[in-house]
Enzyme design. Structure first.
Site, PDB file in Angstrom:
ATOM      1  N   SER A   1       0.805  -1.226   0.000  1.00  0.00           N
ATOM      2  CA  SER A   1       0.000   0.000   0.000  1.00  0.00           C
ATOM      3  C   SER A   1       0.838   1.276   0.000  1.00  0.00           C
ATOM      4  CB  SER A   1      -0.924   0.010   1.221  1.00  0.00           C
ATOM      5  OG  SER A   1      -0.159  -0.078   2.399  1.00  0.00           O
TER       6      SER A   1
ATOM      7  N   ASP B   1      -2.198   8.587   7.665  1.00  0.00           N
ATOM      8  CA  ASP B   1      -3.168   7.782   8.408  1.00  0.00           C
ATOM      9  C   ASP B   1      -2.409   6.908   9.406  1.00  0.00           C
ATOM     10  OD1 ASP B   1      -2.151   5.651   6.958  1.00  0.00           O
ATOM     11  OD2 ASP B   1      -3.934   5.360   5.722  1.00  0.00           O
TER      12      ASP B   1
ATOM     13  N   HIS C   1       0.425   5.075   6.956  1.00  0.00           N
ATOM     14  CA  HIS C   1       1.138   5.626   5.801  1.00  0.00           C
ATOM     15  C   HIS C   1       1.574   7.078   5.962  1.00  0.00           C
ATOM     16  CE1 HIS C   1      -1.760   2.511   4.428  1.00  0.00           C
ATOM     17  NE2 HIS C   1      -0.662   2.043   3.843  1.00  0.00           N
TER      18      HIS C   1
END
Ligand SMILES: *[C@@H]1O[C@H](CO)[C@@H](O)[C@H](O)[C@H]1NC(C)=O
Ligand SMILES: *[C@@H]1O[C@H](CO)[C@@H](O)[C@H](O)[C@H]1NC(C)=O
Length: 366
Positions: free
Chosen positions: A40, A331, A334
């Site tokens: 991600s 977040d 990340h």
């Protein structure tokens, strides 16, 4: 023999057309394409097409990009900035490709959120393309999609060997496997050292299979200090907000083995050129000296809930922090695009401090 005007025109047109068609692959000495494998941190939309809860296709993700794209960030990822610095477009997410598209000539992004080196990693999120799965998709690109666009085998192999391959994988093997004892048994089956060995032996086999498919220039990204991310601070009940040292030690065991592996592969796989991107030390420095990089918040997620914003990551339509450029973390997991930009500049600009033995920029020029 006299040529008619029509023939001359036809000749000129086909010459122009062939220059135009082969420009992306004949311009020697510079990477024309960037291929991306990972999780991600650099997924730019593949998980939008997968049944999984690991998705970022809703606001406020993408708020500083203009709209949500599937990137797990407010804006751009490290490889987005990297592509910009190399003068390349953002490689398209593999799962968004239309058949027979020419877009793949400038690279493809196979990265998938929740993916790991191990196939089981991240399974509690639902679907994801593990690194093995990403390699299988790349094999399909090489054997069925690229030959359609580059029929000449020598040109195809030149194209592959001049392209840059960025591989950023392994974080989830820790945070979404080894460090979740209630969901995965690996921490009971392996010591931290044995687990790092397991990851490295799988990684070695995977990198060799990319080499067998024609890949030569590989930029391997180390794992960052995961003990510093908001979700780990929350899970370990950090009271003072300092990084969880045991987690940082565990991921360092992987990085410590990755560098010798890279040196070994670089010298045994003929014609290969491996670069190591040390993001670990940069993130530690960002977190320890946030002000010197223009950050005000070193361990608070801009979008997330609970202490440090690390309990629950950024939810649909949640209102994020206003000063996003002053946060290191976007977040619970990340970094913000502001942090990503710093990390990218330290590898992909000609004078890199984080990429060894040469910058991502120089790797592309080889
Ligand atoms: C954090 O606190 C919770 C609730 O008190 C507890 O269940 C959990 O084991 C603690 N975690 C760690 C890593 O200490
Ligand atoms: C990898 O090998 C090349 C020669 O093929 C060499 O120039 C380069 O410095 C090597 N890289 C590393 C990390 O040793």
């Amino acid at each position: 023999m006299e040529k008619t005007n029509g023939e001359v025109l036809y000749f000129l047109l086909s010459l122009l057309l062939s220059i135009f068609l082969f420009l992306p692959i004949s311009e020697c000495g510079r990477a024309q394409a960037m291929f991306i494998f990972g999780d991600s941190l650099i997924d730019n939309g593949n998980n939008n097409f997968i049944p999984t809860i690991a998705k970022a296709n809703y606001l406020p993700y993408g708020i500083d990009y203009g709209f949500p794209t599937g990137r797990f960030c407010n804006g751009l990822t490290v490889t987005d900035y990297g592509a910009k610095l190399l003068g390349l477009p953002f490689p398209v997410p593999y799962l968004s490709l239309q058949s027979k598209t020419t877009e793949i000539l400038q690279g493809v992004n196979y990265a998938s959120a929740a993916a790991g080196i191990l196939d089981a990693t991240g399974r509690h999120y639902g679907g994801r393309i593990s690194f093995n799965g990403q390699i299988a998709l790349f094999e399909k690109t090489v054997t069925t999609q690229l030959p359609f666009l580059i029929p000449n085998l020598i040109k195809l192999s030149d194209y592959l060997s001049s392209s840059v391959f960025v591989i950023n994988i392994g974080s989830n093997d820790y945070i979404n496997n080894y460090l979740l004892p209630n969901l995965y048994s690996t921490s009971r089956e392996y010591t931290a050292d044995a687990f790092a060995d397991l990851l490295i032996s799988n990684f070695e086999r995977q990198l060799k299979s990319l080499y067998m498919l024609g890949v030569r220039k590989m930029l391997l990204v180390g794992i960052g200090p995961l003990g510093c991310i908001p979700s780990q601070l929350y899970q370990h009940n950090s009271t003072d907000g300092s990084c969880i040292e045991i987690v940082n030690k565990q991921v360092s065991l992987f990085n410590e083995r990755l560098v010798p592996l890279l040196l070994k592969l670089n010298s045994t796989l003929q014609g290969s050129f491996f670069v190591y991107e040390n993001i670990y030390d940069t993130f530690v420095d960002l977190v320890q000296n946030p002000a010197s990089y223009g950050f005000k918040e070193k361990n608070q997620a801009c979008c997330g809930s609970g202490k440090y914003g690390g309990q629950l990551s950024c939810l649909p339509l949640q209102v994020p922090c206003a000063e996003r450029d002053s946060f290191i973390f976007w977040d619970s997991f990340h970094p913000t695009q502001a942090a990503n930009k710093i990390v990218a500049e330290r590898c992909y600009s000609p004078l890199s401090t984080d990429c060894l033995p040469i910058s991502g920029y120089m790797l592309a020029q080889l």
